[in-house]
Design a protein around this motif. Structure first.
Motif, PDB file in Angstrom:
ATOM      1  N   GLY A  91      20.812  41.150  46.346  1.00 26.93           N
ATOM      2  CA  GLY A  91      21.587  39.910  46.219  1.00 26.93           C
ATOM      3  C   GLY A  91      22.837  40.081  45.368  1.00 26.93           C
ATOM      4  N   GLU A  92      22.801  41.037  44.433  1.00 30.54           N
ATOM      5  CA  GLU A  92      23.974  41.238  43.571  1.00 30.54           C
ATOM      6  C   GLU A  92      25.143  41.830  44.349  1.00 30.54           C
ATOM      7  N   LEU A  93      24.823  42.591  45.403  1.00 32.22           N
ATOM      8  CA  LEU A  93      25.886  43.119  46.249  1.00 32.22           C
ATOM      9  C   LEU A  93      26.525  41.980  47.047  1.00 32.22           C
ATOM     10  N   TYR A  94      25.704  41.005  47.364  1.00 36.06           N
ATOM     11  CA  TYR A  94      26.186  39.796  48.030  1.00 36.06           C
ATOM     12  C   TYR A  94      27.157  39.071  47.100  1.00 36.06           C
ATOM     13  N   THR A  95      26.735  38.887  45.839  1.00 40.03           N
ATOM     14  CA  THR A  95      27.602  38.255  44.840  1.00 40.03           C
ATOM     15  C   THR A  95      28.900  39.046  44.686  1.00 40.03           C
ATOM     16  N   LEU A  96      28.751  40.369  44.629  1.00 36.66           N
ATOM     17  CA  LEU A  96      29.925  41.230  44.475  1.00 36.66           C
ATOM     18  C   LEU A  96      30.906  40.995  45.617  1.00 36.66           C
ATOM     19  N   GLY A  97      30.382  40.877  46.846  1.00 38.63           N
ATOM     20  CA  GLY A  97      31.246  40.640  47.999  1.00 38.63           C
ATOM     21  C   GLY A  97      32.028  39.344  47.851  1.00 38.63           C
ATOM     22  N   ALA A  98      31.344  38.299  47.366  1.00 42.17           N
ATOM     23  CA  ALA A  98      32.017  37.005  47.204  1.00 42.17           C
ATOM     24  C   ALA A  98      33.097  37.090  46.125  1.00 42.17           C
ATOM     25  N   TYR A  99      32.748  37.690  44.973  1.00 43.96           N
ATOM     26  CA  TYR A  99      33.733  37.767  43.888  1.00 43.96           C
ATOM     27  C   TYR A  99      34.892  38.700  44.247  1.00 43.96           C
ATOM     28  N   ALA A 100      34.601  39.770  44.970  1.00 42.87           N
ATOM     29  CA  ALA A 100      35.683  40.677  45.366  1.00 42.87           C
ATOM     30  C   ALA A 100      36.670  39.929  46.252  1.00 42.87           C
ATOM     31  N   THR A 101      36.148  39.116  47.154  1.00 40.17           N
ATOM     32  CA  THR A 101      37.031  38.328  48.015  1.00 40.17           C
ATOM     33  C   THR A 101      37.837  37.347  47.164  1.00 40.17           C
ATOM     34  N   PHE A 102      37.140  36.688  46.228  1.00 41.01           N
ATOM     35  CA  PHE A 102      37.821  35.736  45.354  1.00 41.01           C
ATOM     36  C   PHE A 102      38.949  36.427  44.584  1.00 41.01           C
ATOM     37  N   ALA A 103      38.619  37.568  43.990  1.00 41.58           N
ATOM     38  CA  ALA A 103      39.612  38.271  43.175  1.00 41.58           C
ATOM     39  C   ALA A 103      40.823  38.656  44.018  1.00 41.58           C
ATOM     40  N   ALA A 104      40.553  39.176  45.216  1.00 44.47           N
ATOM     41  CA  ALA A 104      41.657  39.649  46.048  1.00 44.47           C
ATOM     42  C   ALA A 104      42.541  38.487  46.510  1.00 44.47           C
ATOM     43  N   VAL A 105      41.911  37.380  46.907  1.00 44.66           N
ATOM     44  CA  VAL A 105      42.690  36.272  47.457  1.00 44.66           C
ATOM     45  C   VAL A 105      43.322  35.439  46.347  1.00 44.66           C
ATOM     46  N   ALA A 106      42.488  34.986  45.397  1.00 43.84           N
ATOM     47  CA  ALA A 106      42.974  34.033  44.398  1.00 43.84           C
ATOM     48  C   ALA A 106      43.787  34.705  43.304  1.00 43.84           C
ATOM     49  N   GLY A 120      44.745  38.297  43.381  1.00 44.30           N
ATOM     50  CA  GLY A 120      45.643  39.327  43.888  1.00 44.30           C
ATOM     51  C   GLY A 120      46.646  38.800  44.905  1.00 44.30           C
ATOM     52  N   GLY A 121      46.386  37.614  45.425  1.00 43.26           N
ATOM     53  CA  GLY A 121      47.283  37.049  46.421  1.00 43.26           C
ATOM     54  C   GLY A 121      47.222  37.771  47.765  1.00 43.26           C
ATOM     55  N   TRP A 122      46.085  38.447  48.015  1.00 39.84           N
ATOM     56  CA  TRP A 122      45.960  39.195  49.266  1.00 39.84           C
ATOM     57  C   TRP A 122      45.729  38.250  50.439  1.00 39.84           C
ATOM     58  N   ASN A 123      46.038  38.743  51.616  1.00 42.35           N
ATOM     59  CA  ASN A 123      45.674  38.081  52.855  1.00 42.35           C
ATOM     60  C   ASN A 123      44.152  37.953  52.917  1.00 42.35           C
ATOM     61  N   PHE A 124      43.656  36.809  53.368  1.00 45.92           N
ATOM     62  CA  PHE A 124      42.216  36.536  53.364  1.00 45.92           C
ATOM     63  C   PHE A 124      41.421  37.592  54.150  1.00 45.92           C
ATOM     64  N   PHE A 125      41.928  37.944  55.324  1.00 43.34           N
ATOM     65  CA  PHE A 125      41.167  38.869  56.178  1.00 43.34           C
ATOM     66  C   PHE A 125      41.135  40.262  55.571  1.00 43.34           C
ATOM     67  N   VAL A 126      42.250  40.661  54.992  1.00 48.00           N
ATOM     68  CA  VAL A 126      42.279  41.953  54.304  1.00 48.00           C
ATOM     69  C   VAL A 126      41.291  41.915  53.137  1.00 48.00           C
ATOM     70  N   ALA A 127      41.228  40.772  52.465  1.00 47.39           N
ATOM     71  CA  ALA A 127      40.335  40.640  51.312  1.00 47.39           C
ATOM     72  C   ALA A 127      38.873  40.788  51.727  1.00 47.39           C
TER      73      ALA A 127
END
Ligand SMILES: Nc1ncnc2c1ncn2[C@@H]1O[C@H](COP(=O)(O)OP(=O)(O)OP(=O)(O)O)[C@@H](O)[C@H]1O
Ligand SMILES: [Mg+2]
Lengths: 290, 234
Positions: free
Chosen positions: A40-55, A57-64
C-alpha cells in the motif's frame, strides 16, 4: 436498472485499479513467497509522486502519471535489493516482519514529508460528466479505467509473451530448475518486486486524483489488494484481475443499495465468505500465473 | 574435459559428498552408479552449481568452475537434465524448450534448434502449444532431454533418465542418449538401471555414502563380482 448500470460503471473504475493492486501483490507473493505489507505504501508513493510532479513541478499530468509509475518501479527495485535480497533464504515470517517495518517507516516518512493534510491532485479533465444513455461518468474516471485496463493488458503481455515473463513463470513453478536453465533468480526477484510496485504506484497515481493523497491512504489500498489476492487465489494472475473487478463492482453495489457507509464492509464480507467456502480462491481451478 | 578433485559438499550438518574424484574425457559416456542416498545427484548438482562444494575443485576444460553460478556453468557448456524430469508443468512444450536456450542470444540458432528438436522428437512437435504437465511421463522425459539439448551443451549430465518410465520407454530413452553421444556430446549419467547403463557406458564409477568406491571400464565392472552382487542382481 439505470442506477444498476451506473453502479456497474463506477465499480469498473474502482475495480480496474484494485486489479492493478492485486496483480502486483499476487505476483510478489507467488514468486517470492513474500507477504508484502508495504504494498500500500507504493500506492501512496504513486499518488504523492503525481502530486509533486503536477502541483509542485508543474509537469503535464500524463507525464506525471508515467513518472509516478517509474518512481514506483525504481523504489521497488531498491527495496528488493537493499532489504529483501540479503534475506532470500530466510523464513516467510522474517521477511513479513521486515515488510511491516517498511510499511510503518514509509508511512511516517510520508507524514513527515507531506504533513497530515490531504492533498488534492490537479488534473486537466473537465468535471462535467460524459453521459452515455442512462450512465454518467466523469472524464477523469474514463481515463482511469482505460489506463488501468491498458496496464493490465501490458502486464499480461509481459508475463505471457516476453523472455523475462517466461522466466518469471518458470521460476514460480520450479525455482531450482529455472536456475538450471541459467535464470538468475535474484534478478527475477528484483524485476518482479519492481514490476508489482510499479503497478501499485500506477493505481495510486490513477486513484489519487479521484480521491485525495494522504499519508495513510495506502492502508486501505493494502487491504483491498490482499482481498483481491484472496478472491483470485494466491499467485493467480487471471484471478487477481477478475477478483479486482468483482470487488470494485461489489463495493459499488453495496454502497449503492445498502448504504455508502458499508462500501468497505461489503468487500470484507465477501472475503470472509470466500475464505469459508472457497479458501483457495474463486478461480482456484483456472491456471495460475505459473 | 571435466575433472572433480576431492569435492566435498554438505546439506547443513549432513555431509553428502566426502571427497569425490572423478574424470570425464571428451566424447566419453561415463556412468555413475550407487545405492539410494549415495550422493549421485549431489555430485551432479555440485557440478552444475546448485550445490556449492565445501572443499575440492571442479575443472571444466581447464577452467575452475567450483562454486560458480548455475548460469555460468551452463554458459560454459554443461547442461543438467535433472532427476524426475522437472519440466515446467504450466509452460507449453515450446516455452519449456525456449527455457532450455535461456542463456543463448542467437535467435536464429535457437529457432533452428527448436525445429531440430521437434523433428527429432515428433511428439514434442505435435504438442508444441500444450502445457508440459499434460504430457505422459515418457513424453516429459523427451521434453527434458530436448530442453537440455537446446543449450547446445558440450557435456550433458543425466540424472536417472529412466526413473519411473515403462520398459519400452526406457529403451527409447537410452537409445536417444546413445545417439546424443554419437553426435559428439559428452555424457555423464547417473542411473539405477545398472545393467543397461553399463552396457552403453565407456567407463563407470560406483559411489557409496559420499565416496567413490570403485571405478573402471564399464565392461570390466560388469564382470566384477562385487558390482554383480550389489547392482546387477547376482
Ligand atoms: N535438500 C537436501 N537437504 C538435506 N539433505 C539432503 C538433500 N538432498 C539430499 N540430501 C541427503 O544427501 C545424501 C545424498 O543425496 P543424493 O540425492 O545425492 O543421493 P542419490 O545418490 O542421488 O540418491 P537417489 O538414488 O535416491 O537419487 C542423502 O543422504 C540425502 O538424504
Ligand atoms: Mg538422486
Amino acid at each position: 436498472m439505470d442506477a444498476f448500470l451506473q453502479h456497474l460503471v463506477n465499480g469498473l473504475v474502482l475495480g480496474g485499479t484494485y486489479a492493478l493492486l492485486g496483480i502486483g501483490l499476487t505476483l510478489i507473493f507467488g514468486l517470492m513467497n513474500l507477504v508484502n505489507f508495504a504494498h500500500g505504501e507504493l500506492y501512496t508513493l504513486g499518488a504523492y509522486a503525481t502530486f509533486a510532479a503536477v502541483a509542485l513541478g508543474g509537469w503535464n499530468f500524463f507525464v506525471a502519471v508515467a513518472a509516478a509509475i517509474v518512481v514506483g518501479a525504481v523504489a521497488g527495485a531498491l527495496c528488493e535489493r537493499v532489504l529483501l535480497a540479503p534475506l532470500r533464504d530466510e523464513s516467510i515470517d522474517t521477511t513479513m516482519l521486515v515488510m511491516i517495518g517498511l510499511w510503518i517507516a514509509l508511512q511516517n516518512a510520508e507524514l513527515l514529508g507531506w504533513g497530515g493534510v490531504a492533498k488534492s491532485i490537479p488534473h486537466p479533465f473537465p468535471t462535467a460528466p460524459l453521459t452515455l444513455g442512462p450512465v454518467g461518468i466523469a472524464p477523469l474516471r474514463v481515463f482511469v479505467v482505460l489506463t488501468a485496463l491498458a496496464l493490465i493488458g501490458l502486464s499480461w503481455l509481459l508475463i505471457q509473451k516476453t523472455r523475462l515473463g517466461t522466466a518469471m513463470r518458470a521460476t514460480f513453478q520450479d525455482r531450482e530448475t529455472a536456475a538450471l536453465m541459467g535464470v538468475k533468480i535474484g534478478r527475477i526477484h528484483t524485476a518482479t518486486f519492481a514490476f508489482g510496485s510499479a503497478l501499485a504506484a500506477a493505481a495510486g497515481a490513477l486513484l489519487g486524483p479521484i480521491f485525495l493523497a494522504y499519508p495513510s491512504m495506502g492502508d486501505l489500498a493494502s487491504l483491498k489488494a490482499f482481498s483481491v489476492v484472496i478472491l483470485g487465489g494466491l499467485g493467480n494472475l487471471a484471478g487477481a484481475t477478475l477478483g479486482g473487478v468483482l470487488l470494485g463492482i461489489a463495493e459499488e453495489l453495496g454502497a449503492g443499495y445498502v448504504s455508502s457507509g458499508y462500501r468497505d464492509a461489503v468487500g470484507f464480507v465477501i472475503i470472509i465468505l470466500v475464505l469459508l467456502f472457497r479458501p483457495s480462491g474463486l478461480f482456484a481451478r483456472s491456471q495460475r500465473i505459473g | 574435459m571435466l575433472r572433480l578433485e576431492a569435492v566435498r559438499a554438505a546439506y547443513g550438518p549432513v555431509e553428502a559428498l566426502r571427497g569425490i574424484d572423478l574424470e570425464v574425457g571428451a566424447g566419453e559416456l561415463v556412468c555413475l552408479l550407487g545405492a539410494n542416498g549415495a550422493g549421485k545427484s549431489t555430485t551432479l548438482r555440485a557440478i552444475s552449481g546448485l550445490v556449492r562444494p565445501t572443499a575440492g575443485r571442479i575443472v571444466f576444460d581447464d577452467r575452475a568452475i567450483t562454486g560458480a553460478e548455475p548460469s555460468a556453468v551452463l554458459a560454459s557448456g554443461i547442461a543438467h537434465c535433472p532427476e524426475g524430469r522437472r519440466v515446467f508443468p504450466h509452460l507449453t512444450v515450446e516455452e519449456n524448450l525456449a527455457m532450455g536456450a535461456y542463456v543463448r542470444r542467437d535467435r536464429e540458432g535457437i529457432a533452428q534448434d527448436l525445429e531440430r528438436v521437434c523433428t527429432h522428437f515428433p511428439i514434442l512437435g505435435e504438442r508444441r502449444r500444450q502445457a508440459a504437465g499434460t504430457l505422459s511421463g515418457g513424453e516429459q522425459q523427451m521434453l527434458a532431454i530436448g530442453r537440455a539439448l537446446m543449450a547446445r551443451p558440450r557435456l550433458i549430465l543425466f540424472d536417472e533418465p529412466s526413473l519411473g518410465l515403462a520398459p519400452t520407454v526406457v529403451e527409447t530413452t537410452f537409445a536417444i542418449i546413445a545417439d546424443i553421444r554419437r553426435q559428439g556430446t559428452t555424457v555423464l549419467m547417473v542411473e539405477q538401471n545398472a545393467y543397461l547403463a553399463l552396457q552403453m557406458a565407456d567407463r563407470a564409477y560406483v559411489m557409496e555414502t559420499g565416496r567413490i568406491v570403485l571405478s573402471g571400464r564399464a565392461r570390466d565392472l560388469m564382470n566384477d563380482e562385487k558390482v554383480r552382487r550389489a547392482y546387477l542382481g547376482g
